[in-house]
Scaffold this active site. Structure first.
Site, PDB file in Angstrom:
ATOM      1  N   GLY A  18       0.770  -1.248   0.000  1.00  0.00           N
ATOM      2  CA  GLY A  18       0.000   0.000   0.000  1.00  0.00           C
ATOM      3  C   GLY A  18       0.799   1.295   0.000  1.00  0.00           C
ATOM      4  O   GLY A  18       0.274   2.334   0.396  1.00  0.00           O
ATOM      5  N   ASN A  20       1.695   3.000  -2.610  1.00  0.00           N
ATOM      6  CA  ASN A  20       1.034   3.912  -3.569  1.00  0.00           C
ATOM      7  C   ASN A  20      -0.240   4.494  -2.964  1.00  0.00           C
ATOM      8  O   ASN A  20      -0.539   5.671  -3.145  1.00  0.00           O
ATOM      9  CB  ASN A  20       0.725   3.186  -4.878  1.00  0.00           C
ATOM     10  CG  ASN A  20       1.922   3.151  -5.808  1.00  0.00           C
ATOM     11  OD1 ASN A  20       2.275   4.175  -6.388  1.00  0.00           O
ATOM     12  ND2 ASN A  20       2.566   2.000  -5.913  1.00  0.00           N
ATOM     13  N   MET A  92      -3.682  -7.409  -7.015  1.00  0.00           N
ATOM     14  CA  MET A  92      -3.096  -8.564  -7.691  1.00  0.00           C
ATOM     15  C   MET A  92      -4.102  -9.490  -8.376  1.00  0.00           C
ATOM     16  O   MET A  92      -3.799 -10.649  -8.630  1.00  0.00           O
ATOM     17  CB  MET A  92      -2.231  -9.368  -6.702  1.00  0.00           C
ATOM     18  CG  MET A  92      -1.074  -8.578  -6.125  1.00  0.00           C
ATOM     19  SD  MET A  92      -0.010  -7.853  -7.389  1.00  0.00           S
ATOM     20  CE  MET A  92       0.852  -9.334  -7.922  1.00  0.00           C
ATOM     21  N   ARG A  93      -5.304  -8.988  -8.656  1.00  0.00           N
ATOM     22  CA  ARG A  93      -6.250  -9.785  -9.419  1.00  0.00           C
ATOM     23  C   ARG A  93      -6.537  -9.078 -10.740  1.00  0.00           C
ATOM     24  O   ARG A  93      -6.435  -7.853 -10.821  1.00  0.00           O
ATOM     25  CB  ARG A  93      -7.573  -9.959  -8.655  1.00  0.00           C
ATOM     26  CG  ARG A  93      -7.462 -10.741  -7.365  1.00  0.00           C
ATOM     27  CD  ARG A  93      -6.974 -12.165  -7.566  1.00  0.00           C
ATOM     28  NE  ARG A  93      -7.760 -12.949  -8.489  1.00  0.00           N
ATOM     29  CZ  ARG A  93      -8.692 -13.828  -8.132  1.00  0.00           C
ATOM     30  NH1 ARG A  93      -8.965 -14.012  -6.851  1.00  0.00           N
ATOM     31  NH2 ARG A  93      -9.337 -14.534  -9.036  1.00  0.00           N
ATOM     32  N   LEU A  95      -9.192  -7.884 -13.162  1.00  0.00           N
ATOM     33  CA  LEU A  95     -10.634  -7.606 -13.159  1.00  0.00           C
ATOM     34  C   LEU A  95     -11.282  -8.181 -14.420  1.00  0.00           C
ATOM     35  O   LEU A  95     -10.688  -8.152 -15.502  1.00  0.00           O
ATOM     36  CB  LEU A  95     -10.874  -6.106 -13.061  1.00  0.00           C
ATOM     37  CG  LEU A  95     -10.431  -5.491 -11.722  1.00  0.00           C
ATOM     38  CD1 LEU A  95     -10.363  -3.970 -11.828  1.00  0.00           C
ATOM     39  CD2 LEU A  95     -11.358  -5.906 -10.583  1.00  0.00           C
ATOM     40  N   ASN A 109      -4.394   1.958 -13.557  1.00  0.00           N
ATOM     41  CA  ASN A 109      -3.468   1.045 -12.872  1.00  0.00           C
ATOM     42  C   ASN A 109      -2.043   1.571 -12.977  1.00  0.00           C
ATOM     43  O   ASN A 109      -1.715   2.285 -13.923  1.00  0.00           O
ATOM     44  CB  ASN A 109      -3.547  -0.339 -13.538  1.00  0.00           C
ATOM     45  CG  ASN A 109      -2.616  -1.348 -12.891  1.00  0.00           C
ATOM     46  OD1 ASN A 109      -2.515  -1.419 -11.658  1.00  0.00           O
ATOM     47  ND2 ASN A 109      -1.918  -2.124 -13.698  1.00  0.00           N
ATOM     48  N   HIS A 111       1.864   0.212 -13.246  1.00  0.00           N
ATOM     49  CA  HIS A 111       2.620  -0.999 -13.559  1.00  0.00           C
ATOM     50  C   HIS A 111       4.118  -0.672 -13.552  1.00  0.00           C
ATOM     51  O   HIS A 111       4.537   0.332 -14.136  1.00  0.00           O
ATOM     52  CB  HIS A 111       2.190  -1.520 -14.944  1.00  0.00           C
ATOM     53  CG  HIS A 111       2.887  -2.786 -15.311  1.00  0.00           C
ATOM     54  ND1 HIS A 111       2.507  -4.011 -14.782  1.00  0.00           N
ATOM     55  CD2 HIS A 111       3.955  -3.024 -16.109  1.00  0.00           C
ATOM     56  CE1 HIS A 111       3.322  -4.943 -15.273  1.00  0.00           C
ATOM     57  NE2 HIS A 111       4.199  -4.368 -16.075  1.00  0.00           N
ATOM     58  N   GLU A 144      -9.637  -4.803 -20.973  1.00  0.00           N
ATOM     59  CA  GLU A 144      -9.750  -6.261 -20.817  1.00  0.00           C
ATOM     60  C   GLU A 144      -8.413  -6.978 -20.855  1.00  0.00           C
ATOM     61  O   GLU A 144      -8.130  -7.829 -20.036  1.00  0.00           O
ATOM     62  CB  GLU A 144     -10.598  -6.801 -21.962  1.00  0.00           C
ATOM     63  CG  GLU A 144     -12.009  -7.081 -21.542  1.00  0.00           C
ATOM     64  CD  GLU A 144     -12.773  -7.682 -22.674  1.00  0.00           C
ATOM     65  OE1 GLU A 144     -12.336  -8.721 -23.200  1.00  0.00           O
ATOM     66  OE2 GLU A 144     -13.827  -7.110 -23.032  1.00  0.00           O
ATOM     67  N   GLU A 176       7.034   5.764  -9.224  1.00  0.00           N
ATOM     68  CA  GLU A 176       5.612   5.390  -9.264  1.00  0.00           C
ATOM     69  C   GLU A 176       4.770   6.395  -8.492  1.00  0.00           C
ATOM     70  O   GLU A 176       3.691   6.794  -8.924  1.00  0.00           O
ATOM     71  CB  GLU A 176       5.401   4.004  -8.638  1.00  0.00           C
ATOM     72  CG  GLU A 176       5.927   2.862  -9.458  1.00  0.00           C
ATOM     73  CD  GLU A 176       5.559   1.510  -8.850  1.00  0.00           C
ATOM     74  OE1 GLU A 176       4.518   1.383  -8.194  1.00  0.00           O
ATOM     75  OE2 GLU A 176       6.332   0.554  -9.045  1.00  0.00           O
TER      76      GLU A 176
END
Ligand code: GRF
Length: 188
Positions: A18, A20, A92-93, A95, A109, A111, A144, A176
């Site tokens: 956490g 960020n 970490m999932r 969507l 997001n 990265h 996607e 970041e």
């Protein structure tokens, strides 16, 4: 009707440390910030980052079991709290397309690589192994396909001979934190 000068409401999805999230919260308290953090969602009850929601009195929820439940509850809460933007920060999932279709607000997001290079995990190790001269971070819209949406901001750093994945990760994390704020201010 939207209030004049009202700040955009942000939901942050996390799974771990956490840093960020903390950085976004700290910035959001400044007068110049165009956004506030109103909601934190985690898919892990042991995510360290949840403590930042607690100390800053931000609503936080954990849905650990199934991604489908996480997404259903996320959609409900986004509506309930009138959220304008979702920020993934170490979430970490992946969507589902159904969620991305239903959410109707931007999802962005961060990265840790210079996309489209090095999608996926272990980016710092892979950058060093591939002898890339530069690495960095990218803030992008979530679509996607994993790590493939439109790029909002990138920050670049030279990889030094003496760098290892840990030193590189540390340097890029600093970038970041800057990039995420720049990206949000840019799209608002
Ligand atoms: C960051 O390196 C981010 O780019 C990646 O996961 C890490 C999360 O770090 N997606 P933190 O939880 O924000 O400290």
């Amino acid at each position: 009707m939207e209030k004049l000068n009202s700040k955009k409401k942000i939901a942050v999805f996390i799974s771990g440390r956490g840093s960020n999230l903390k950085n976004l919260i700290d910035y959001s308290k400044l007068k110049k910030s165009s956004f506030e953090i109103n909601l934190v969602l985690s898919n892990k009850s042991n995510a360290k980052g949840l403590k930042y929601a607690k100390t800053n009195k931000i609503k936080k929820y954990v849905f650990e079991k199934k991604l489908s439940l996480f997404e259903k509850e996320a959609l409900r809460l986004i509506k309930k709290f009138d959220i304008n933007i979702v920020c993934l920060a170490g979430f970490m999932r992946v969507l589902t397309p159904i969620f991305l279709k239903k959410v109707k607000i931007p999802v962005i997001n961060i990265h840790p690589s210079l996309l489209p290079r090095l999608k996926g995990l272990n980016t710092h190790l892979r950058a060093i192994k591939a002898k890339h001269k530069y690495s960095g971070c990218t803030v992008h819209f979530v679509e996607e396909k994993l790590d493939s949406g439109k790029i909002i901001t990138q920050k670049k750093i030279r990889i030094l001979k003496k760098d290892n994945p840990e030193t590189l990760a540390k340097k890029i994390l600093k970038l970041e934190h800057k990039a995420y704020i720049e990206a949000l201010e840019k799209i608002i």
